[in-house]
Design an enzyme around this catalytic site. Structure first.
Site, PDB file in Angstrom:
ATOM      1  N   GLU A 210       0.849  -1.184   0.000  1.00  0.00           N
ATOM      2  CA  GLU A 210       0.000   0.000   0.000  1.00  0.00           C
ATOM      3  C   GLU A 210       0.890   1.241   0.000  1.00  0.00           C
ATOM      4  O   GLU A 210       1.882   1.287   0.730  1.00  0.00           O
ATOM      5  CB  GLU A 210      -0.868   0.049   1.256  1.00  0.00           C
ATOM      6  CG  GLU A 210      -1.821  -1.108   1.448  1.00  0.00           C
ATOM      7  CD  GLU A 210      -2.382  -1.104   2.862  1.00  0.00           C
ATOM      8  OE1 GLU A 210      -3.479  -0.539   3.050  1.00  0.00           O
ATOM      9  OE2 GLU A 210      -1.729  -1.642   3.771  1.00  0.00           O
ATOM     10  N   GLN A 246      -7.816   1.781  -0.172  1.00  0.00           N
ATOM     11  CA  GLN A 246      -8.266   2.903   0.648  1.00  0.00           C
ATOM     12  C   GLN A 246      -7.746   4.246   0.162  1.00  0.00           C
ATOM     13  O   GLN A 246      -8.317   5.286   0.480  1.00  0.00           O
ATOM     14  CB  GLN A 246      -7.848   2.674   2.104  1.00  0.00           C
ATOM     15  CG  GLN A 246      -8.503   1.446   2.707  1.00  0.00           C
ATOM     16  CD  GLN A 246      -8.259   1.316   4.191  1.00  0.00           C
ATOM     17  OE1 GLN A 246      -8.223   2.300   4.920  1.00  0.00           O
ATOM     18  NE2 GLN A 246      -8.111   0.086   4.659  1.00  0.00           N
ATOM     19  N   LYS A 272     -12.814  -0.882  -2.273  1.00  0.00           N
ATOM     20  CA  LYS A 272     -13.496   0.033  -1.375  1.00  0.00           C
ATOM     21  C   LYS A 272     -14.016   1.320  -2.021  1.00  0.00           C
ATOM     22  O   LYS A 272     -15.195   1.488  -2.250  1.00  0.00           O
ATOM     23  CB  LYS A 272     -12.567   0.370  -0.210  1.00  0.00           C
ATOM     24  CG  LYS A 272     -12.255  -0.813   0.707  1.00  0.00           C
ATOM     25  CD  LYS A 272     -11.395  -0.381   1.857  1.00  0.00           C
ATOM     26  CE  LYS A 272     -11.021  -1.528   2.782  1.00  0.00           C
ATOM     27  NZ  LYS A 272     -12.144  -2.057   3.557  1.00  0.00           N
TER      28      LYS A 272
END
Length: 437
Positions: A210, A246, A272
């Site tokens: 990430e 995210q 998401k």
């Protein structure tokens, strides 16, 4: 079927799936905008955007209209059939991304997208080893769980061979420091790959990370780190996979967090935020990688691949993000929220650090210093409870030995007043919780 009897525990028939984290104490009846409402009529500001997903808030009128129209027209198809919403979404997604990212696979969850990305990387490279951060979270399906180190590894039998953990470049808790006591992330990264090279059997396929670790404590990679990591991958002919579940779609103030560093991944995964709370995910890669995968028979055939209903929602999400300039909105709201949190840090000794970007911010508690061993964990639980009582839903990440870090991610559609009100509730909750402990 008889209805739930009065007074019976709401979770009576539920499998508890969150480890030791409890369910909330009240049943949620509805949600709108930045708020959720309990069956008892209480309103809670939602500073988690659902599960860090609802970037347009709850029950956004454009999404409600799309779902109503699309579900009556075309909701689900055989997985080999294509629909106009799917074709349009793949094109529109590609138009938001730099070259050569233009080939798209539409799925449902972040774990599923990471599963498909790792599977593609292994097939294309002909190798099987995967590197990810030591405090990563990429999902609970097999390959995603094998690349997840922040939780869920113990008690489920052996992980797949060839998964390696890379040290996290945490500037607030540096493990490699220079002469000034500042994180020496280059030396840390070099040693991390020295250890990986020593353990590898010569089959390094991919690095899955990430750009801002969320479940790892909202850790923003230091400037230059992502470029250096990409170079490590190129030196080993590995593919760089970025998980932007995210951080993607304007949450950090850029359309994609990797743009901040000017690094383009080989494979990008989205989830998401792409569905703004509905189940929609994507894998995006280059024509070259897609062609190689296709030639080798890439197979990821699922029941809900390329479903028209969530794809229609994804198109609407992109429309609203562009129309309302929500990347700019995220930057502005993020600056305001960061200002409130920084001000709290000056007045509350229990706040150790504030970090993050745009509307994905972290506030780490320093309870161990002020309340003794385990103090941050106790304080985090107490602040979370008190926020809930005062009308604010907050999410806290608690990692062993790290205390607690609040992940603060309101919808991009929140108002200035809601941001200020949420910060005021957090201020009160910190005051009350410290007093009570």
């Amino acid at each position: 079927m008889p209805s739930e009897t009065a007074g019976a525990a709401p979770e009576r028939h539920l499998i508890r799936y969150s480890g030791h984290a409890p369910f909330t104490s009240e049943i949620i009846a509805r949600a709108a905008g930045t708020s959720v409402f309990t069956e008892s009529g209480r309103e809670l500001l939602d500073f988690t955007s659902g599960q860090m997903s609802a970037i347009l808030g709850h029950s956004h009128p454009a999404i409600v209209a799309t779902v109503r129209e699309q579900v009556a027209l075309l909701d689900h198809l055989h997985s080999g059939m294509l629909s106009r919403p799917v074709v349009d979404l793949t094109r529109r997604l590609a138009e938001t991304l730099p070259e050569p990212l233009e080939k798209v696979l539409l799925l449902t969850t972040g774990a599923e997208a990471n599963e498909a990305a790792v599977r593609m990387a292994k097939l294309v490279t002909g190798r099987h080893e995967v590197v990810s951060f030591a405090r990563s979270w990429h999902g609970m399906t097999q390959a995603a769980a094998n690349a997840t180190y922040s939780a869920g590894r113990k008690g489920y039998g052996p992980a797949a061979p060839g998964n390696f953990a890379l040290p996290v470049p945490d500037r607030f808790h540096p493990d490699f420091v220079d002469a000034e006591g500042v994180l020496d992330w280059r030396r840390q990264l070099d040693l991390g790959f020295d250890l990986i090279d020593a353990q590898s059997v010569g089959s390094l396929a991919a690095c899955l990370v990430e750009p801002i670790l969320s479940s790892g404590g909202v850790i923003e990679l230091p400037p230059g780190y992502l470029a250096a990591l990409a170079q490590k991958c190129r030196e080993r002919d590995m593919l760089l996979i970025l998980d932007e579940a995210q951080t993607g779609l304007c949450r950090t103030g850029d359309w994609y967090a990797f743009e901040h560093e000017g690094v383009v991944p080989d494979i990008l995964t989205l989830s998401k935020t792409l569905g703004a709370g509905l189940p929609l995910a994507a894998v995006v890669t280059s024509p070259e990688i897609e062609q190689r995968a296709h030639e080798r028979g890439f197979l990821f055939f699922t029941t809900h691949v390329s479903d028209p209903l969530p794809a229609a929602v994804g198109n609407t999400v992109l429309e609203v993000l562009v129309r309302d300039r929500l990347d700019e909105r995220a930057r502005g709201l993020g600056t305001a929220l960061r200002g409130h949190l920084d001000e709290l840090a000056t007045r509350h000794d229990a706040v150790g650090d504030v970090r993050g970007r745009g509307l994905l911010l972290g506030m780490e508690l320093a309870g161990d210093q002020t309340l003794g061993a385990g103090g941050a964990d106790r304080l985090g639980a107490a602040v979370t409870r008190r926020c809930f009582e005062l009308g604010l839903h907050m999410n806290i990440v608690q990692l062993p030995g790290m205390g607690g870090t609040f992940r603060i991610a309101p919808p991009l559609t929140a108002s200035d007043n809601e941001i200020a009100h949420g910060a005021a509730i957090l201020d009160q909750a910190l005051t009350d919780a410290v007093k009570d402990l």
